[in-house]
Design a protein around this motif. Structure first.
Motif, PDB file in Angstrom:
ATOM      1  N   LEU A 118      12.992  -4.402 -13.609  1.00 23.15           N
ATOM      2  CA  LEU A 118      12.260  -3.192 -13.251  1.00 23.15           C
ATOM      3  C   LEU A 118      11.846  -3.279 -11.784  1.00 23.15           C
ATOM      4  N   PRO A 119      12.516  -2.531 -10.890  1.00 23.13           N
ATOM      5  CA  PRO A 119      12.137  -2.567  -9.472  1.00 23.13           C
ATOM      6  C   PRO A 119      10.971  -1.629  -9.194  1.00 23.13           C
ATOM      7  N   ILE A 120      10.074  -2.077  -8.328  1.00 29.68           N
ATOM      8  CA  ILE A 120       8.884  -1.293  -7.991  1.00 29.68           C
ATOM      9  C   ILE A 120       8.643  -1.353  -6.484  1.00 29.68           C
ATOM     10  N   GLY A 121       8.280  -0.220  -5.910  1.00 27.52           N
ATOM     11  CA  GLY A 121       7.861  -0.160  -4.515  1.00 27.52           C
ATOM     12  C   GLY A 121       6.366   0.114  -4.437  1.00 27.52           C
ATOM     13  N   VAL A 122       5.681  -0.604  -3.557  1.00 27.21           N
ATOM     14  CA  VAL A 122       4.228  -0.481  -3.424  1.00 27.21           C
ATOM     15  C   VAL A 122       3.876  -0.253  -1.959  1.00 27.21           C
ATOM     16  N   SER A 123       2.912   0.602  -1.716  1.00 25.24           N
ATOM     17  CA  SER A 123       2.445   0.845  -0.354  1.00 25.24           C
ATOM     18  C   SER A 123       0.930   1.090  -0.356  1.00 25.24           C
ATOM     19  N   GLY A 124       0.264   0.623   0.682  1.00 29.30           N
ATOM     20  CA  GLY A 124      -1.163   0.884   0.859  1.00 29.30           C
ATOM     21  C   GLY A 124      -2.039  -0.343   0.746  1.00 29.30           C
ATOM     22  N   GLY A 125      -1.603  -1.327  -0.029  1.00 33.66           N
ATOM     23  CA  GLY A 125      -2.424  -2.517  -0.214  1.00 33.66           C
ATOM     24  C   GLY A 125      -2.675  -3.281   1.070  1.00 33.66           C
ATOM     25  N   ALA A 126      -1.670  -3.284   1.958  1.00 28.42           N
ATOM     26  CA  ALA A 126      -1.810  -4.021   3.217  1.00 28.42           C
ATOM     27  C   ALA A 126      -2.850  -3.391   4.140  1.00 28.42           C
ATOM     28  N   ASP A 127      -3.135  -2.102   3.952  1.00 30.11           N
ATOM     29  CA  ASP A 127      -4.195  -1.460   4.740  1.00 30.11           C
ATOM     30  C   ASP A 127      -5.573  -1.783   4.159  1.00 30.11           C
ATOM     31  N   ILE A 128      -5.638  -1.927   2.837  1.00 25.06           N
ATOM     32  CA  ILE A 128      -6.912  -2.215   2.179  1.00 25.06           C
ATOM     33  C   ILE A 128      -7.312  -3.677   2.346  1.00 25.06           C
ATOM     34  N   LEU A 129      -6.345  -4.567   2.126  1.00 28.03           N
ATOM     35  CA  LEU A 129      -6.622  -6.005   2.229  1.00 28.03           C
ATOM     36  C   LEU A 129      -5.396  -6.695   2.809  1.00 28.03           C
ATOM     37  N   PRO A 130      -5.243  -6.650   4.140  1.00 30.32           N
ATOM     38  CA  PRO A 130      -4.073  -7.280   4.754  1.00 30.32           C
ATOM     39  C   PRO A 130      -4.171  -8.799   4.712  1.00 30.32           C
ATOM     40  N   LYS A 131      -3.057  -9.432   4.927  1.00 30.25           N
ATOM     41  CA  LYS A 131      -3.010 -10.888   4.966  1.00 30.25           C
ATOM     42  C   LYS A 131      -3.943 -11.406   6.052  1.00 30.25           C
ATOM     43  N   GLY A 132      -4.807 -12.348   5.693  1.00 26.70           N
ATOM     44  CA  GLY A 132      -5.757 -12.909   6.637  1.00 26.70           C
ATOM     45  C   GLY A 132      -7.138 -12.279   6.590  1.00 26.70           C
ATOM     46  N   ARG A 133      -7.285 -11.170   5.870  1.00 26.74           N
ATOM     47  CA  ARG A 133      -8.576 -10.492   5.752  1.00 26.74           C
ATOM     48  C   ARG A 133      -9.213 -10.832   4.418  1.00 26.74           C
ATOM     49  N   ARG A 134     -10.526 -11.033   4.392  1.00 26.99           N
ATOM     50  CA  ARG A 134     -11.232 -11.405   3.169  1.00 26.99           C
ATOM     51  C   ARG A 134     -11.967 -10.236   2.521  1.00 26.99           C
ATOM     52  N   VAL A 135     -12.445  -9.300   3.332  1.00 31.63           N
ATOM     53  CA  VAL A 135     -13.231  -8.182   2.810  1.00 31.63           C
ATOM     54  C   VAL A 135     -12.368  -6.930   2.799  1.00 31.63           C
ATOM     55  N   PRO A 136     -12.122  -6.333   1.630  1.00 25.59           N
ATOM     56  CA  PRO A 136     -11.275  -5.135   1.574  1.00 25.59           C
ATOM     57  C   PRO A 136     -11.993  -3.904   2.095  1.00 25.59           C
ATOM     58  N   LYS A 137     -11.211  -2.926   2.541  1.00 28.55           N
ATOM     59  CA  LYS A 137     -11.752  -1.610   2.864  1.00 28.55           C
ATOM     60  C   LYS A 137     -11.091  -0.608   1.929  1.00 28.55           C
ATOM     61  N   ARG A 138     -11.516   0.625   1.984  1.00 25.52           N
ATOM     62  CA  ARG A 138     -11.004   1.618   1.047  1.00 25.52           C
ATOM     63  C   ARG A 138      -9.788   2.330   1.623  1.00 25.52           C
ATOM     64  N   GLY A 139      -8.887   2.756   0.722  1.00 25.02           N
ATOM     65  CA  GLY A 139      -7.711   3.475   1.169  1.00 25.02           C
ATOM     66  C   GLY A 139      -6.825   3.843  -0.002  1.00 25.02           C
ATOM     67  N   PRO A 140      -5.792   4.653   0.242  1.00 27.45           N
ATOM     68  CA  PRO A 140      -4.889   5.082  -0.832  1.00 27.45           C
ATOM     69  C   PRO A 140      -3.815   4.037  -1.121  1.00 27.45           C
ATOM     70  N   VAL A 141      -3.268   4.082  -2.330  1.00 29.05           N
ATOM     71  CA  VAL A 141      -2.162   3.220  -2.744  1.00 29.05           C
ATOM     72  C   VAL A 141      -1.142   4.069  -3.496  1.00 29.05           C
ATOM     73  N   SER A 142       0.130   3.816  -3.232  1.00 30.21           N
ATOM     74  CA  SER A 142       1.207   4.484  -3.958  1.00 30.21           C
ATOM     75  C   SER A 142       2.097   3.441  -4.615  1.00 30.21           C
ATOM     76  N   VAL A 143       2.486   3.718  -5.846  1.00 32.10           N
ATOM     77  CA  VAL A 143       3.398   2.860  -6.597  1.00 32.10           C
ATOM     78  C   VAL A 143       4.551   3.715  -7.086  1.00 32.10           C
ATOM     79  N   THR A 144       5.781   3.295  -6.793  1.00 32.77           N
ATOM     80  CA  THR A 144       6.964   4.004  -7.271  1.00 32.77           C
ATOM     81  C   THR A 144       7.772   3.066  -8.154  1.00 32.77           C
ATOM     82  N   ILE A 145       7.950   3.453  -9.409  1.00 30.57           N
ATOM     83  CA  ILE A 145       8.692   2.651 -10.382  1.00 30.57           C
ATOM     84  C   ILE A 145      10.121   3.182 -10.471  1.00 30.57           C
ATOM     85  N   GLY A 146      11.079   2.280 -10.327  1.00 28.75           N
ATOM     86  CA  GLY A 146      12.475   2.689 -10.374  1.00 28.75           C
ATOM     87  C   GLY A 146      13.069   2.586 -11.766  1.00 28.75           C
TER      88      GLY A 146
END
Length: 255
Positions: A182-210
């Motif tokens: 089951l392939p899945i595409g995800v977007s938005g998580g890197a804006d909320i909690l990017p690599k190297g960041r400890r405290v998340p911020k708010r933002g949208p997330v999209s998930v597309t299931i193939g």
């Protein structure tokens, strides 16, 4: 079956100095832990995800209609937010049957942290380097026990929506397991909690299931790796476009 997959996994070359990994604990997949995990995810993880995800767009839910565990979930990876995003996208019954491959050298260096993650998310150690044979064989065991497996073929989190090449091991895993992919595409998580960041911020997330992909066991693993990466990248582009408002509509909201 496990025996067939075990035979295939043995073609993976051992490192010059063999690394003996501990057999993953069985307790996270036993009934008490599974029952408690459902509660934790329903009352803690999903509500926290709703707090930080301002708009959750989901596309492709119909591709799960006739799919039953076990199957192999593959997705792009840019943030620790990706895993709860994918879990939230799945129906509750399917969510409770997922085991998540987690970097053995990253998530399992602290026993307490690893135990909490195993309880809440059902993670198991997967070797990113050295002797991956045991990790591949354990995936075969999980599939034989009816568990779906979530794995990120890039091997680590990408930064700023960048794309990392899929590791060749995913082709071997896909051909060896003998289950739908089951392939899945995800977007938005890197804006909320990017690599190297400890405290998340708010933002949208999209998930597309193939659509599920079936792989012939005789297909060369290198070819499978390329085909799976193409499938995930297409879905990732769709998720990115939706997350950036290039598609109209909110998609399906998951509760």
């Amino acid at each position: 079956g496990l025996s067939t997959f075990g035979d295939l996994a043995r073609v993976v070359a051992d490192p010059p100095v063999p690394i003996i990994l501990k057999t993953p604990s069985a307790w996270p997949r036993q009934r008490p832990a599974v029952t408690l995990r459902r509660v934790i995810q329903r009352l803690v993880i999903i509500p926290l995800h709703r707090v930080f995800v301002t708009n959750f767009r989901l596309r492709g839910l119909e591709n799960l209609k006739n799919l039953r565990s076990p199957y192999l979930i593959i997705a792009n990876h840019g943030s620790h937010v990706d895993t709860p995003s994918i879990l939230r996208a799945l129906p509750t019954e399917e969510r409770s049957k997922v085991a998540i491959a987690a970097a053995e050298d990253y998530f399992f260096s602290n026993r307490i942290h690893a135990s909490l993650m195993a309880l809440a998310l059902n993670i198991f150690p997967f070797s990113r380097r050295g002797n991956i044979r045991q990790s591949l064989e354990f995936c075969g065991y999980l599939a034989d026990m009816g568990w779906s497996i979530l794995i990120y073929p890039e091997g680590t989190r990408a930064t700023n929506e960048k794309k990392l090449e899929f590791k060749q091991g995913i082709g071997l895993l896909a051909t060896g397991l003998g289950v739908p992919i089951l392939p899945i595409g995800v977007s938005g998580g890197a804006d909320i909690l990017p690599k190297g960041r400890r405290v998340p911020k708010r933002g949208p997330v999209s998930v597309t299931i193939g659509e599920p992909i079936w792989v012939e066991p005789t297909t060369p693993p290198e070819q499978v790796t390329r085909e799976l990466e193409i499938a995930v990248r297409r879905l990732q582009c769709d998720a990115i476009a939706r997350n950036h408002g290039q598609y109209h509509g909110r998609g399906n909201e998951v509760t």
